[in-house]
Scaffold this active site. Structure first.
Site, PDB file in Angstrom:
ATOM      1  N   MET A 154       0.848  -1.193   0.000  1.00 55.57           N
ATOM      2  CA  MET A 154       0.000   0.000   0.000  1.00 55.57           C
ATOM      3  C   MET A 154       0.888   1.250   0.000  1.00 55.57           C
ATOM      4  O   MET A 154       0.442   2.333   0.368  1.00 55.57           O
ATOM      5  CB  MET A 154      -0.943  -0.014   1.202  1.00 55.57           C
ATOM      6  CG  MET A 154      -1.892  -1.214   1.147  1.00 55.57           C
ATOM      7  SD  MET A 154      -3.434  -0.994   2.045  1.00 55.57           S
ATOM      8  CE  MET A 154      -2.839  -0.808   3.684  1.00 55.57           C
ATOM      9  N   GLY A 155       2.141   1.084  -0.397  1.00 55.00           N
ATOM     10  CA  GLY A 155       3.044   2.232  -0.498  1.00 55.00           C
ATOM     11  C   GLY A 155       3.606   2.652   0.844  1.00 55.00           C
ATOM     12  O   GLY A 155       3.612   1.863   1.798  1.00 55.00           O
ATOM     13  N   ALA A 156       4.085   3.910   0.928  1.00 54.98           N
ATOM     14  CA  ALA A 156       4.823   4.393   2.106  1.00 54.98           C
ATOM     15  C   ALA A 156       5.906   3.374   2.434  1.00 54.98           C
ATOM     16  O   ALA A 156       5.990   2.852   3.547  1.00 54.98           O
ATOM     17  CB  ALA A 156       3.886   4.638   3.292  1.00 54.98           C
ATOM     18  N   HIS A 179       9.466  -3.544   3.148  1.00 57.80           N
ATOM     19  CA  HIS A 179       8.981  -3.727   1.769  1.00 57.80           C
ATOM     20  C   HIS A 179      10.149  -3.968   0.821  1.00 57.80           C
ATOM     21  O   HIS A 179      10.086  -4.818  -0.065  1.00 57.80           O
ATOM     22  CB  HIS A 179       8.264  -2.457   1.276  1.00 57.80           C
ATOM     23  CG  HIS A 179       6.996  -2.126   1.986  1.00 57.80           C
ATOM     24  ND1 HIS A 179       6.824  -0.965   2.698  1.00 57.80           N
ATOM     25  CD2 HIS A 179       5.814  -2.790   2.061  1.00 57.80           C
ATOM     26  CE1 HIS A 179       5.607  -0.922   3.191  1.00 57.80           C
ATOM     27  NE2 HIS A 179       4.969  -2.019   2.830  1.00 57.80           N
ATOM     28  N   GLN A 236     -10.378  -2.546   2.631  1.00 60.98           N
ATOM     29  CA  GLN A 236      -9.847  -3.260   3.802  1.00 60.98           C
ATOM     30  C   GLN A 236      -9.748  -2.369   5.030  1.00 60.98           C
ATOM     31  O   GLN A 236      -9.282  -2.808   6.075  1.00 60.98           O
ATOM     32  CB  GLN A 236      -8.512  -3.920   3.482  1.00 60.98           C
ATOM     33  CG  GLN A 236      -7.333  -2.976   3.328  1.00 60.98           C
ATOM     34  CD  GLN A 236      -6.087  -3.716   2.857  1.00 60.98           C
ATOM     35  OE1 GLN A 236      -5.981  -4.098   1.697  1.00 60.98           O
ATOM     36  NE2 GLN A 236      -5.137  -3.931   3.750  1.00 60.98           N
ATOM     37  N   GLY A 260       4.987 -10.067   4.197  1.00 62.93           N
ATOM     38  CA  GLY A 260       5.721 -10.007   5.458  1.00 62.93           C
ATOM     39  C   GLY A 260       4.984 -10.771   6.550  1.00 62.93           C
ATOM     40  O   GLY A 260       3.749 -10.788   6.599  1.00 62.93           O
ATOM     41  N   GLN A 306      -2.814 -12.287   7.927  1.00 64.59           N
ATOM     42  CA  GLN A 306      -3.039 -11.973   6.515  1.00 64.59           C
ATOM     43  C   GLN A 306      -2.326 -12.999   5.622  1.00 64.59           C
ATOM     44  O   GLN A 306      -2.887 -13.474   4.624  1.00 64.59           O
ATOM     45  CB  GLN A 306      -2.519 -10.567   6.217  1.00 64.59           C
ATOM     46  CG  GLN A 306      -2.375 -10.245   4.734  1.00 64.59           C
ATOM     47  CD  GLN A 306      -2.007  -8.802   4.487  1.00 64.59           C
ATOM     48  OE1 GLN A 306      -2.866  -7.932   4.544  1.00 64.59           O
ATOM     49  NE2 GLN A 306      -0.759  -8.524   4.204  1.00 64.59           N
TER      50      GLN A 306
HETATM   51  O1  PAF Z   1      -0.184  -5.774   3.720  1.00 65.86           O
HETATM   52  C1  PAF Z   1      -0.604  -4.858   2.986  1.00 65.86           C
HETATM   53  O2  PAF Z   1       0.047  -3.845   2.771  1.00 65.86           O
HETATM   54  C2  PAF Z   1      -1.971  -4.991   2.340  1.00 65.86           C
HETATM   55  O3  PAF Z   1      -2.849  -5.621   3.183  1.00 65.86           O
HETATM   56  C3  PAF Z   1      -1.929  -5.669   0.948  1.00 65.86           C
HETATM   57  C4  PAF Z   1      -1.467  -7.113   1.050  1.00 65.86           C
HETATM   58  C5  PAF Z   1      -1.021  -4.906   0.026  1.00 65.86           C
HETATM   59  C6  PAF Z   1      -3.335  -5.687   0.337  1.00 65.86           C
HETATM   60  O4  PAF Z   1      -3.834  -4.393   0.180  1.00 65.86           O
END
Ligand code: PAF
Length: 292
Positions: A40-42, A47, A71, A159, A165
């Site tokens: 989701m960036g940032a 990452h 979400q 991660g 998740q």
């Molecule tokens: O972990 C995240 O950043 C988000 O939940 C993902 C997997 C990119 C889905 O939007």
């Protein structure tokens, strides 16, 4: 719509799925592999470590940056989520200009209907994050399924900080017969052992320093768990946070790693994991540790 100017980058950046899918078709060969890192960036070091691993293990690497509205159960959290595309692109370029970036709009993903599909993850969705963030995992399942359909990755990297998740994504891929290998990667931590998260950017320097208490408590709980009951371990963690007014413990759960069901006694042959969600003032942070 996209005012950012990336003219001097050699990276391939796609804002729409049609162009991305067409491009991936041109580079794919019978045996080539695509690695995928959804974000989701940032972007932070955690990452970048996922991307590094994907670059090493695959012929091509696709990264997505998309703040997925479905979400977020809390509209304020969605509004405040950091959006830093320009800096993110710079960080990725330092890593490799071979990364293929997909940074879609909400419209490109949801085509006018920004709603989640409902999933049955065999109960994995009912604990912890699922309990405290209603609808969250339907949103995650919806976006990850959509992204897997678009990118058709061989390997997808997630991660372990979001361990629940990770298990849910594995279940989603399995139940939908998606031919993707979902890879869990170790948590990246800051110098004071705070788990890296885009949300850490919202902590004040003081809060960031004090948030070290989260991992410190998890490691102490792990040690205690070796000689104590789950109940005693939970009581220890609850007390640790009660003593500090900056922190509000939302949950601390000791669960079976496979089912994510909370346990009340140990069984030698099973793998256990502790999960925690804590507010540091108004910022909600999560972390996890293996107890074996
Ligand atoms: O972990 C995240 O950043 C988000 O939940 C993902 C997997 C990119 C889905 O939007």
């Amino acid at each position: 719509m996209f005012a950012l100017n990336f003219n001097n980058t050699d990276m391939h950046i796609f804002y729409g799925k049609v162009a991305l899918i067409a491009y991936l078709k041109t580079i794919k060969t019978t045996n080539s592999t695509i690695g995928f890192v959804p974000t989701m960036g940032a972007l932070h070091q955690g990452h970048l470590a996922l991307m590094q691993r994907s670059l090493k293990e695959n012929d091509d690497t696709v990264v997505s940056i998309f703040v997925n509205p479905t979400q977020f159960n809390n509209p304020e959290d969605l509004a405040k989520y950091p959006r830093t595309l320009e800096e993110d692109v710079k960080k990725m370029r330092v890593l490799s200009d071979k990364i293929i970036l997909y940074a879609p709009s909400v419209e490109d993903i949801y085509e006018g209907e920004t709603v989640s599909q409902h999933f049955d993850f065999d109960g994995l969705e009912n604990q912890m994050e699922g309990k405290f963030r209603p609808g969250h995992f339907d949103g995650v399942g919806t976006i990850v399924k959509r992204l897997f359909e678009i990118v058709t990755p061989t390997n997808a990297y997630f991660g372990e900080k979001d361990f629940q998740q990770l298990q849910i994504v594995k279940k989603m891929a399995e139940k939908n017969n998606m031919p993707v290998n979902v890879v869990g990667c170790p948590i990246f931590r800051e110098d004071n052992q705070l788990a890296m998260s885009s949300r850490n950017e919202r902590l004040t320097p003081e809060e960031r320093k004090e948030a070290a208490l989260i991992y410190k408590t998890l490691t102490a709980a792990k040690e205690l768990f070796q000689t104590s009951t789950p109940e005693e371990t939970i009581a220890f963690v609850e007390e640790s946070f009660q003593n500090n007014e900056r922190f509000t413990l939302e949950y601390f759960v000791i669960a079976d790693e496979a089912t994510l069901l909370p346990i009340d006694h140990r069984n030698k042959d099973k793998n256990y994991r502790a999960f925690i969600a804590v507010f540091v003032n108004s910022i909600r942070l999560i972390d996890t540790i293996s107890l074996n």
